[in-house]
Design a protein around this motif. Structure first.
Motif, short mmCIF file in Angstrom:
data_model
loop_
_atom_site.label_atom_id
_atom_site.label_comp_id
_atom_site.label_asym_id
_atom_site.label_seq_id
_atom_site.Cartn_x
_atom_site.Cartn_y
_atom_site.Cartn_z
N ASN A 180 16.90 20.36 -5.30
CA ASN A 180 16.47 21.16 -4.17
C ASN A 180 17.56 22.30 -3.63
OD1 ASN A 180 15.92 21.62 -1.02
ND2 ASN A 180 14.14 20.12 -1.59
N LEU A 181 16.78 23.43 -3.41
CA LEU A 181 17.83 24.60 -3.04
C LEU A 181 17.76 25.15 -1.61
CD1 LEU A 181 17.61 26.85 -6.07
CD2 LEU A 181 19.29 25.37 -5.69
N SER A 182 17.27 24.05 -0.69
CA SER A 182 17.44 24.43 0.75
C SER A 182 18.69 24.40 1.18
CB SER A 182 16.45 23.42 1.44
OG SER A 182 16.70 23.12 2.61
N ARG A 207 11.14 16.33 -3.29
CA ARG A 207 12.17 15.82 -4.36
C ARG A 207 11.41 15.92 -5.67
NH1 ARG A 207 15.32 16.54 -0.90
NH2 ARG A 207 16.59 14.90 0.44
N GLY A 208 11.99 15.69 -6.73
CA GLY A 208 11.14 14.87 -7.90
C GLY A 208 11.02 16.42 -8.69
N LEU A 209 11.61 17.49 -8.71
CA LEU A 209 11.20 18.69 -9.41
C LEU A 209 12.39 18.50 -10.26
CD1 LEU A 209 10.51 21.59 -6.86
CD2 LEU A 209 8.92 20.46 -8.46
N PRO A 210 12.27 19.12 -11.53
CA PRO A 210 13.32 19.11 -12.59
C PRO A 210 14.62 19.73 -12.03
CG PRO A 210 11.03 20.20 -13.45
CD PRO A 210 11.09 20.03 -11.78
N GLY A 211 14.66 20.48 -11.11
CA GLY A 211 15.80 21.00 -10.96
C GLY A 211 16.32 20.41 -9.10
N ALA A 224 9.36 26.56 -10.46
CA ALA A 224 8.69 25.69 -11.43
C ALA A 224 9.90 24.55 -11.27
CB ALA A 224 8.88 26.43 -12.78
N CYS A 225 11.17 24.76 -11.01
CA CYS A 225 12.07 23.59 -11.18
C CYS A 225 12.78 23.40 -9.88
CB CYS A 225 13.10 23.85 -11.95
SG CYS A 225 12.51 24.05 -13.68
N HIS A 226 12.70 24.35 -8.78
CA HIS A 226 13.28 24.30 -7.65
C HIS A 226 12.60 24.32 -6.19
CE1 HIS A 226 17.41 24.37 -9.27
NE2 HIS A 226 16.93 25.56 -10.13
N SER A 227 12.79 23.74 -5.38
CA SER A 227 11.93 23.70 -3.95
C SER A 227 12.87 24.24 -3.18
CB SER A 227 11.33 22.59 -3.82
OG SER A 227 10.90 22.80 -2.51
N LEU A 228 12.45 24.99 -2.13
CA LEU A 228 13.14 25.21 -0.77
C LEU A 228 12.79 24.40 0.45
CD1 LEU A 228 13.26 29.14 -1.11
CD2 LEU A 228 15.30 27.45 -1.75
N ASP A 229 11.83 23.57 0.35
CA ASP A 229 11.54 22.71 1.32
C ASP A 229 12.21 21.46 1.30
OD1 ASP A 229 10.54 20.49 2.73
OD2 ASP A 229 8.26 20.69 2.01
N PRO A 283 16.99 31.66 5.97
CA PRO A 283 16.01 30.60 6.13
C PRO A 283 14.50 31.36 6.68
CG PRO A 283 17.81 29.77 7.19
CD PRO A 283 18.26 31.44 6.70
N ALA A 284 14.68 32.58 7.44
CA ALA A 284 13.69 32.96 7.95
C ALA A 284 12.64 33.73 7.12
CB ALA A 284 14.13 34.10 9.06
N SER A 285 13.31 34.04 6.08
CA SER A 285 12.42 34.78 5.06
C SER A 285 11.73 33.67 4.10
CB SER A 285 13.11 35.85 4.20
OG SER A 285 14.01 34.89 3.31
N ARG A 286 11.81 32.37 4.24
CA ARG A 286 11.27 31.48 3.25
C ARG A 286 9.74 31.25 3.47
NH1 ARG A 286 16.29 27.83 3.41
NH2 ARG A 286 17.57 29.03 2.21
#
Ligand code: HEC
Length: 124
Positions: A48-50, A42-46, A33-38, A121-124
């Motif tokens: 980027n966790l990549s 950008r632009g999410l509340p949290g 909901a707040c974090h992306s791994l891509d 990264p392989a499991s994403r």
């Protein structure tokens, strides 16, 4: 016969791996909901966790962090697997004043699966 001796233990182990990975994916679901791994998103509340494991705390590009995470970054702290797992027990307990109002994950196996998922990264 030899082949059987190899395949049998493998067939017992594989479901365990698949399960841990699936748990990591599942444990990350509320975080999405707040974090992306891509890395491009950008632009999410949290932030980027990549590639979060190994990078400096509070260092995602274009993210405006709270003073407590900026201070951790200025002190040179980095995310490793152990620190991330400790964080997930009680995020705001580790960083009082954190702008992430999410309670911790009580289950150690779930935390570890989530950390593995974020490290690989392989499991994403
Ligand atoms: C409601 C939104 C929200 C949810 C849900 C959320 N986070 Fe966060 N997260 C944030 C915000 C906002 C920050 C930045 C906090 C700050 O600056 O104090 C953050 C920061 C982080 C950081 C530090 C990142 C860095 O660049 O140093 C990690 C790691 C993290 N979150 C992991 C998670 C995980 C894992 C989950 C799911 C269990 C999760 N978050 C759920 C909003 C959220």
């Amino acid at each position: 016969m030899r082949l059987f001796a190899v395949l049998l233990p493998l067939s017992l182990l594989l479901p365990a791996f698949a399960n841990a990975e699936e748990n990591g994916v599942r444990a990350f679901t509320p975080c999405r909901a707040c974090h992306s791994l891509d890395p491009a998103e950008r632009g999410l509340p949290g932030p980027n966790l990549s590639g979060v494991i190994g990078r400096a705390i509070g260092s995602a590009a274009d993210f405006d962090y709270s003073p407590v995470l900026r201070k951790a970054r200025d002190e040179g702290l980095r995310w490793d697997a152990q620190r991330l797992e400790t964080f997930l027990v009680d995020p705001a307990g580790m960083f009082p004043g954190l702008w992430m109002s999410v309670r911790g994950i009580d289950d150690a196996a779930e935390r570890q699966a989530l950390v593995r998922f974020l490290s690989d990264p392989a499991s994403r």
